[in-house]
Each structure stands twice: as structure tokens, then as C-alpha cells.
Design a protein around this motif. Structure first.
Motif, PDB file in Angstrom:
ATOM      1  N   MET A 163       0.781  -3.407  10.520  1.00 39.90           N
ATOM      2  CA  MET A 163       2.969  -3.569  10.388  1.00 39.90           C
ATOM      3  C   MET A 163       3.549  -3.807   9.211  1.00 39.90           C
ATOM      4  O   MET A 163       3.696  -3.089   8.667  1.00 39.90           O
ATOM      5  N   MET A 164       2.191  -4.376   8.592  1.00 43.23           N
ATOM      6  CA  MET A 164       2.495  -4.787   7.297  1.00 43.23           C
ATOM      7  C   MET A 164       2.543  -3.829   6.182  1.00 43.23           C
ATOM      8  O   MET A 164       3.220  -3.554   5.199  1.00 43.23           O
ATOM      9  N   LEU A 165       1.942  -3.293   5.897  1.00 47.85           N
ATOM     10  CA  LEU A 165       1.275  -2.233   5.020  1.00 47.85           C
ATOM     11  C   LEU A 165       2.139  -0.965   5.653  1.00 47.85           C
ATOM     12  O   LEU A 165       2.874  -0.670   4.308  1.00 47.85           O
ATOM     13  N   ALA A 166       2.338  -0.799   6.819  1.00 46.20           N
ATOM     14  CA  ALA A 166       3.969  -0.043   7.527  1.00 46.20           C
ATOM     15  C   ALA A 166       4.762  -0.244   6.197  1.00 46.20           C
ATOM     16  O   ALA A 166       5.497   0.756   5.754  1.00 46.20           O
ATOM     17  N   VAL A 167       5.331  -1.392   6.505  1.00 49.28           N
ATOM     18  CA  VAL A 167       6.694  -2.067   5.986  1.00 49.28           C
ATOM     19  C   VAL A 167       6.182  -1.307   4.705  1.00 49.28           C
ATOM     20  O   VAL A 167       6.934  -0.993   3.796  1.00 49.28           O
ATOM     21  N   MET A 168       4.797  -1.985   3.720  1.00 50.34           N
ATOM     22  CA  MET A 168       5.165  -1.526   2.111  1.00 50.34           C
ATOM     23  C   MET A 168       5.334   0.206   1.832  1.00 50.34           C
ATOM     24  O   MET A 168       5.965   0.574   0.641  1.00 50.34           O
ATOM     25  N   GLY A 169       4.837   0.952   2.962  1.00 50.07           N
ATOM     26  CA  GLY A 169       4.496   2.052   2.835  1.00 50.07           C
ATOM     27  C   GLY A 169       5.731   2.449   2.478  1.00 50.07           C
ATOM     28  O   GLY A 169       6.212   3.774   1.915  1.00 50.07           O
ATOM     29  N   TYR A 170       6.699   2.495   3.783  1.00 51.66           N
ATOM     30  CA  TYR A 170       8.175   2.639   3.781  1.00 51.66           C
ATOM     31  C   TYR A 170       9.040   2.330   2.807  1.00 51.66           C
ATOM     32  O   TYR A 170       9.554   3.216   1.858  1.00 51.66           O
TER      33      TYR A 170
END
Lengths: 189, 176
Positions: A120-127
Motif C-alpha cells: 500500500m505504501m508503494l502504491a501511494v508513492m506510485g500514485y
């Protein structure tokens, strides 16, 4: 005396900055501009601008320049070490302890639970990068570049380093042509 | 020569990591997990999780620890030097030309052009972590942890260290 100040300033900003380098920037500014008065706000803004223009972690770039400015090469070394070493040691200690107890079922459960959170943290960074591209490049160019990156990276298995070099070269060429065009027009007319 | 490999990996990933720490994470993963096979994706995820629970710059924590695990204390030092030194030297030498950099359209385009690649890399990595957690923990636990952590971090702005701590506690209680 300044060595000690550098050490204190960068240890403190390194230990209080959560969420990686960028979150340490206001803390470094506090130490450099307000607390120890190594530089004024304008110069700090210039250091930050140069730091942002170069690749790599931002906090250590700031530490390098500010340390160098205050006390030369040794100052730069001390500032970087103060920024980096405490948290690296903490990570090594924490993970070694965790792995030493790795056979226990509780530790295994704890490690298993962390996967989705990191996802989830990576997804937020990606976003966030997606959004930056949306604003900076416009949505059309962003979509085209996203699709190209996805196909190249995932289907053709091209190494990410190569994709980054390709995109950087593209940006350089594009800028070269778009900045030279208006100049020639102006000189002609 | 393991030290040379460690140096090369962290040198190249940080030189190409435009956009600070987060953009280097998927590049680390590509080298350390996929290319050299020093770590499994699972181990890489554990390191990333604990590193995120600690303060300080993320890229140096990751490289310091991975260097240590691959090649001992000297490996850690080599990895840190490769991460920090090239851009530190560049900062000091290029500062005289800061006005050139600040207004340069090249620099602006350069940073922007890398963003889509980084976004794809981060999102694919995110998908891999969630998919592998789905496989090993089942979808209910995965959904609770993923959505719960999203809600905590982005909606009620809980400190990231507490989010990681909370997920560790959840795992100790429900996944052991």
C-alpha cells in the motif's frame, strides 16, 4: 565547535525525519537557517534547487553541501555521517534481532502482516509520481509514457535503468529543439 | 568480486534515481532481487517495511542494510559510499553554477520525464507485494491490512511508524 554543531544538526534532522529524505528538508532548514545560522533562506533555497536537479537521495546531498560550506571536506563528511549512520545502524540492529527470532511463529506472523502494508505504501508513492507526471507532462504525454514504460518493463523485460536513460535522452532532445526554435525565430525577425 | 558488484549496484541505482528516495526503491529491487538474486522479494519487502518504520533517508537505510547483508560491515560501508559520495561531490562542485541549473529547461524536463517510469515501477512492485501477501495470507487478512493501512496513513494521517507497528501487532495476533 562547528563540527559539533554540524553533528548535532544533522543527527537531529536525520532522526526526526519520517517518511524518507523529503520529509527531512524542513528539519534541515530549521537547523541550517534558524538554529545554527549557517546560511540564509535564499541560499538554502538555492542548495535545495541544486539538490533537486541532481539524482540520488536529497537529504545527503543537502548535508554534503551545507557541511562543506561550514567546515570544508571534514564538515561534509561529518554532516553526511551524522545524517545517515544512526538510522542504518538502527535498521541493522532491528532486522538482525527480528531474524534471530525468525523461527518463532509470532515473528513469522508479524513479518507476513507487513507485506500488504508495504504494498500500500508503494502504491501511494506510485500514485504521487503518477500525479506529478499528470501535472508536469499533461495527461496525454503522461499516458503515452506510462503505457510505453509498462510495456517495455513488464512485457519486454527491459531493464529499468535503460528505460530511464531512454526517457532522459528523449527529454534532452525535446528540450534542445523547443528551446532553440524560439531563439532562431527571434533573431530572424 | 562482491564489493565491486555492491558498489556498482548502489552507484547506478542512485545516479538514475531521479525524484529522491522513493524512485530508487524499485531500482534497488530490480538489481538486488531480480538481477543479482541477493534477496528474495519477500526479504526485500521486510527490509523496506522496517526501514519505513524508522526515521531518516530511505535510500541510505536500504543500501546500508543490503550491503551489510550481502557482504558484511565492509559491504555496508561500500554501499553507503556508492549511494552518497557521487552526488555529494557533485553538489559541492556544481554549486557555483546553481543559477544555470535553477533556470535550465533541461533540468525541469529531465525530472518530469522520469516520473512515468518511476510510477510504473512503484505500482508494479506494489502489486507484487499485495499479490504475494494474498497468496500466503488469504484475501481477508490482505484486504484488512492493505485498506486499513491506507485509511490510517492517508485519511487519518497516523504516523508511518505506528502503521507498521500496528501491522506487526496484527500479524502477531492473527497470522501466527
Amino acid at each position: 565547535m562547528s563540527y559539533k554543531e554540524l553533528f548535532i544538526g544533522f543527527t537531529r534532522s536525520g532522526l526526526l525525519g519520517y517518511g524518507g529524505g523529503p520529509s527531512a528538508i524542513p528539519l534541515i532548514r530549521y537547523e541550517a537557517v534558524e538554529r545554527f545560522k549557517w546560511m540564509n533562506d535564499d541560499e538554502f533555497a538555492e542548495v535545495l534547487a541544486l539538490g533537486n536537479a541532481l539524482p540520488g537521495p536529497i537529504a545527503t546531498k543537502m548535508a554534503a553541501y551545507i557541511g562543506y560550506k561550514v567546515k570544508g571536506k571534514m564538515g561534509a563528511l561529518i554532516a553526511i555521517l551524522a545524517q545517515v549512520v544512526p538510522t542504518v545502524l538502527a535498521l541493522i540492529a532491528l532486522l538482525s534481532t527480528l531474524y534471530a527470532m525468525g523461527e518463532s511463529r509470532m515473528i513469522k506472523g508479524m513479518i507476513a502482516a507487513v507485506g500488504p502494508v508495504i504494498g500500500m505504501m508503494l502504491a501511494v508513492m506510485g500514485y504521487q509520481f503518477l500525479k506529478k507526471g499528470w501535472v508536469g507532462l499533461g495527461w496525454k504525454a503522461n499516458i503515452v509514457m506510462l503505457v510505453i514504460s509498462f510495456l517495455a518493463l513488464e512485457l519486454l523485460n527491459i531493464h529499468p535503468a535503460i528505460m530511464i536513460v531512454v526517457f532522459i535522452s528523449y527529454a534532452m532532445i525535446k528540450t534542445y529543439f523547443s528551446t532553440n526554435k524560439p531563439d532562431t525565430k527571434r533573431s530572424v525577425s | 568480486m562482491i564489493y565491486l558488484q555492491v558498489f556498482w549496484v548502489f552507484f547506478i541505482t542512485n545516479i538514475l534515481g531521479y525524484g529522491g528516495g522513493p524512485s530508487t526503491i524499485p531500482l534497488f529491487q530490480a538489481e538486488v532481487v531480480e538481477h543479482y538474486g541477493w534477496l528474495t522479494l519477500k526479504e526485500f519487502g521486510d527490509i523496506l517495511a522496517i526501514a519505513n518504520a524508522l526515521p531518516g533517508p530511505i535510500a541510505t537505510k536500504m543500501s546500508g542494510y543490503i550491503g551489510y547483508q550481502v557482504a558484511g560491515p565492509l559491504g555496508s560501508i561500500v554501499a553507503l559510499i556508492a549511494t552518497v559520495l557521487p552526488t555529494a561531490v557533485a553538489m559541492v562542485f556544481l554549486f557555483k553554477f546553481v543559477t544555470l541549473f535553477k533556470s535550465s529547461p533541461y533540468v525541469k524536463e529531465l525530472t518530469k520525464s522520469v516520473q512515468p517510469v518511476v510510477a510504473v515501477l512503484l505500482l508494479v512492485l506494489a502489486y507484487q507485494f499485495i499479490a504475494s501477501a494474498w497468496e500466503s495470507n488469504g484475501w481477508i487478512h490482505t484486504a484488512i491490512l492493505a485498506l486499513g493501512s491506507f485509511w490510517a496513513m492517508e485519511r487519518i494521517k497516523v504516523h508511518p511508524a505506528l502503521v507498521i507497528g500496528g501491522s506487526l501487532a496484527y500479524g502477531a495476533l492473527f497470522l501466527s
